[in-house]
Motif scaffolding. Sequence first.
Motif, PDB file in Angstrom:
ATOM      1  N   VAL A 160      -3.009   4.996  10.893  1.00  0.00           N
ATOM      2  CA  VAL A 160      -2.222   4.520   9.756  1.00  0.00           C
ATOM      3  C   VAL A 160      -2.679   3.107   9.380  1.00  0.00           C
ATOM      4  CG1 VAL A 160       0.093   3.861   8.970  1.00  0.00           C
ATOM      5  CG2 VAL A 160      -0.250   6.017  10.179  1.00  0.00           C
ATOM      6  N   ALA A 161      -2.980   2.281  10.369  1.00  0.00           N
ATOM      7  CA  ALA A 161      -3.490   0.931  10.105  1.00  0.00           C
ATOM      8  C   ALA A 161      -4.796   1.002   9.315  1.00  0.00           C
ATOM      9  CB  ALA A 161      -3.694   0.175  11.415  1.00  0.00           C
ATOM     10  N   GLU A 162      -5.647   1.955   9.640  1.00  0.00           N
ATOM     11  CA  GLU A 162      -6.897   2.139   8.897  1.00  0.00           C
ATOM     12  C   GLU A 162      -6.614   2.522   7.449  1.00  0.00           C
ATOM     13  OE1 GLU A 162      -9.033   5.002  11.229  1.00  0.00           O
ATOM     14  OE2 GLU A 162      -9.514   3.524  12.789  1.00  0.00           O
ATOM     15  N   LEU A 163      -5.610   3.376   7.229  1.00  0.00           N
ATOM     16  CA  LEU A 163      -5.224   3.746   5.860  1.00  0.00           C
ATOM     17  C   LEU A 163      -4.724   2.524   5.093  1.00  0.00           C
ATOM     18  CD1 LEU A 163      -3.272   7.098   6.418  1.00  0.00           C
ATOM     19  CD2 LEU A 163      -5.596   6.827   5.508  1.00  0.00           C
ATOM     20  N   ILE A 164      -3.959   1.667   5.769  1.00  0.00           N
ATOM     21  CA  ILE A 164      -3.458   0.449   5.122  1.00  0.00           C
ATOM     22  C   ILE A 164      -4.628  -0.447   4.743  1.00  0.00           C
ATOM     23  CG2 ILE A 164      -2.155  -1.694   5.489  1.00  0.00           C
ATOM     24  CD1 ILE A 164      -0.262  -0.003   7.328  1.00  0.00           C
ATOM     25  N   GLU A 165      -5.563  -0.640   5.667  1.00  0.00           N
ATOM     26  CA  GLU A 165      -6.735  -1.479   5.382  1.00  0.00           C
ATOM     27  C   GLU A 165      -7.535  -0.927   4.213  1.00  0.00           C
ATOM     28  OE1 GLU A 165      -7.427  -4.502   6.590  1.00  0.00           O
ATOM     29  OE2 GLU A 165      -5.516  -4.281   7.622  1.00  0.00           O
ATOM     30  N   ARG A 166      -7.737   0.390   4.207  1.00  0.00           N
ATOM     31  CA  ARG A 166      -8.471   1.019   3.112  1.00  0.00           C
ATOM     32  C   ARG A 166      -7.733   0.816   1.799  1.00  0.00           C
ATOM     33  NH1 ARG A 166      -9.043   6.831   4.421  1.00  0.00           N
ATOM     34  NH2 ARG A 166      -9.482   5.898   6.425  1.00  0.00           N
ATOM     35  N   GLY A 167      -6.412   1.001   1.817  1.00  0.00           N
ATOM     36  CA  GLY A 167      -5.618   0.811   0.601  1.00  0.00           C
ATOM     37  C   GLY A 167      -5.644  -0.607   0.095  1.00  0.00           C
ATOM     38  N   ARG A 168      -5.624  -1.565   0.999  1.00  0.00           N
ATOM     39  CA  ARG A 168      -5.694  -2.983   0.599  1.00  0.00           C
ATOM     40  C   ARG A 168      -7.054  -3.314   0.020  1.00  0.00           C
ATOM     41  NH1 ARG A 168      -1.681  -6.486   2.976  1.00  0.00           N
ATOM     42  NH2 ARG A 168      -3.236  -8.131   3.031  1.00  0.00           N
ATOM     43  N   ALA A 169      -8.111  -2.723   0.559  1.00  0.00           N
ATOM     44  CA  ALA A 169      -9.464  -2.973   0.067  1.00  0.00           C
ATOM     45  C   ALA A 169      -9.657  -2.407  -1.330  1.00  0.00           C
ATOM     46  CB  ALA A 169     -10.489  -2.376   1.024  1.00  0.00           C
ATOM     47  N   GLU A 170      -8.974  -1.291  -1.613  1.00  0.00           N
ATOM     48  CA  GLU A 170      -9.103  -0.645  -2.916  1.00  0.00           C
ATOM     49  C   GLU A 170      -8.244  -1.293  -3.992  1.00  0.00           C
ATOM     50  OE1 GLU A 170      -8.188   3.450  -2.153  1.00  0.00           O
ATOM     51  OE2 GLU A 170     -10.031   3.774  -0.998  1.00  0.00           O
ATOM     52  N   VAL A 229       0.858  -1.187   0.000  1.00  0.00           N
ATOM     53  CA  VAL A 229       0.000   0.000   0.000  1.00  0.00           C
ATOM     54  C   VAL A 229       0.890   1.232   0.000  1.00  0.00           C
ATOM     55  CG1 VAL A 229      -1.705   1.310   1.321  1.00  0.00           C
ATOM     56  CG2 VAL A 229      -1.852  -1.182   1.229  1.00  0.00           C
ATOM     57  N   GLN A 230       0.654   2.118  -0.963  1.00  0.00           N
ATOM     58  CA  GLN A 230       1.430   3.354  -1.044  1.00  0.00           C
ATOM     59  C   GLN A 230       0.653   4.467  -0.356  1.00  0.00           C
ATOM     60  OE1 GLN A 230       4.657   3.722  -2.324  1.00  0.00           O
ATOM     61  NE2 GLN A 230       4.399   5.636  -1.213  1.00  0.00           N
ATOM     62  N   LEU A 231       1.136   4.901   0.795  1.00  0.00           N
ATOM     63  CA  LEU A 231       0.513   6.008   1.513  1.00  0.00           C
ATOM     64  C   LEU A 231       1.098   7.320   1.026  1.00  0.00           C
ATOM     65  CD1 LEU A 231       0.791   4.646   5.176  1.00  0.00           C
ATOM     66  CD2 LEU A 231      -1.145   4.437   3.612  1.00  0.00           C
ATOM     67  N   SER A 232       0.257   8.334   0.922  1.00  0.00           N
ATOM     68  CA  SER A 232       0.799   9.651   0.589  1.00  0.00           C
ATOM     69  C   SER A 232       1.417  10.239   1.859  1.00  0.00           C
ATOM     70  CB  SER A 232      -0.301  10.582   0.065  1.00  0.00           C
ATOM     71  OG  SER A 232      -1.137  11.024   1.111  1.00  0.00           O
ATOM     72  N   VAL A 233       2.399  11.087   1.674  1.00  0.00           N
ATOM     73  CA  VAL A 233       3.041  11.741   2.803  1.00  0.00           C
ATOM     74  C   VAL A 233       1.998  12.546   3.573  1.00  0.00           C
ATOM     75  CG1 VAL A 233       4.748  13.483   3.479  1.00  0.00           C
ATOM     76  CG2 VAL A 233       5.296  11.808   1.703  1.00  0.00           C
ATOM     77  N   ARG A 234       1.144  13.230   2.870  1.00  0.00           N
ATOM     78  CA  ARG A 234       0.095  14.043   3.499  1.00  0.00           C
ATOM     79  C   ARG A 234      -0.811  13.172   4.370  1.00  0.00           C
ATOM     80  NH1 ARG A 234      -5.170  15.594   2.876  1.00  0.00           N
ATOM     81  NH2 ARG A 234      -5.643  17.774   3.247  1.00  0.00           N
ATOM     82  N   ASP A 235      -1.321  12.067   3.807  1.00  0.00           N
ATOM     83  CA  ASP A 235      -2.213  11.191   4.575  1.00  0.00           C
ATOM     84  C   ASP A 235      -1.513  10.619   5.800  1.00  0.00           C
ATOM     85  OD1 ASP A 235      -4.331  11.642   2.876  1.00  0.00           O
ATOM     86  OD2 ASP A 235      -4.109   9.748   1.787  1.00  0.00           O
ATOM     87  N   PHE A 236      -0.246  10.234   5.624  1.00  0.00           N
ATOM     88  CA  PHE A 236       0.507   9.683   6.752  1.00  0.00           C
ATOM     89  C   PHE A 236       0.626  10.708   7.875  1.00  0.00           C
ATOM     90  CE2 PHE A 236       4.483   9.140   9.064  1.00  0.00           C
ATOM     91  CZ  PHE A 236       4.319   7.852   9.554  1.00  0.00           C
ATOM     92  N   TYR A 237       1.015  11.927   7.540  1.00  0.00           N
ATOM     93  CA  TYR A 237       1.193  12.956   8.568  1.00  0.00           C
ATOM     94  C   TYR A 237      -0.129  13.345   9.225  1.00  0.00           C
ATOM     95  CZ  TYR A 237       6.040  13.592   7.113  1.00  0.00           C
ATOM     96  OH  TYR A 237       7.364  13.393   6.833  1.00  0.00           O
ATOM     97  N   LEU A 238      -1.208  13.361   8.455  1.00  0.00           N
ATOM     98  CA  LEU A 238      -2.515  13.685   9.029  1.00  0.00           C
ATOM     99  C   LEU A 238      -3.028  12.566   9.938  1.00  0.00           C
ATOM    100  CD1 LEU A 238      -4.317  15.395   6.012  1.00  0.00           C
ATOM    101  CD2 LEU A 238      -3.481  16.484   8.104  1.00  0.00           C
TER     102      LEU A 238
END
Length: 90
Positions: free
Chosen positions: A79-89, A63-72
Amino acid sequence: MNPDAASGTAPDTSGSRAREVAALWAEVLGVPEVGVEDDFFALGGNSLSGIKIIERVAQDHGVQLSVRDFYLAQTPVRVAELIERGRAEA
């Protein structure tokens, strides 16, 4: 309050993923322990350590997180939620 209940994510997946992210942060930041609600910047995180974590997430989870999303996101549980969302997409 249970962060998993608030986010609507399955507790099992999000909880274990959040602990995994917290362990990665501890490794990169050189701190003995990171909680799932700990703030990245309060732990001494900076742009270089953020990039290292983002690269490891891409390598380990695809999963490629944006720097902006990571910092926010600021905490391992978010961050785990962002990873889950990225994996689902994917």
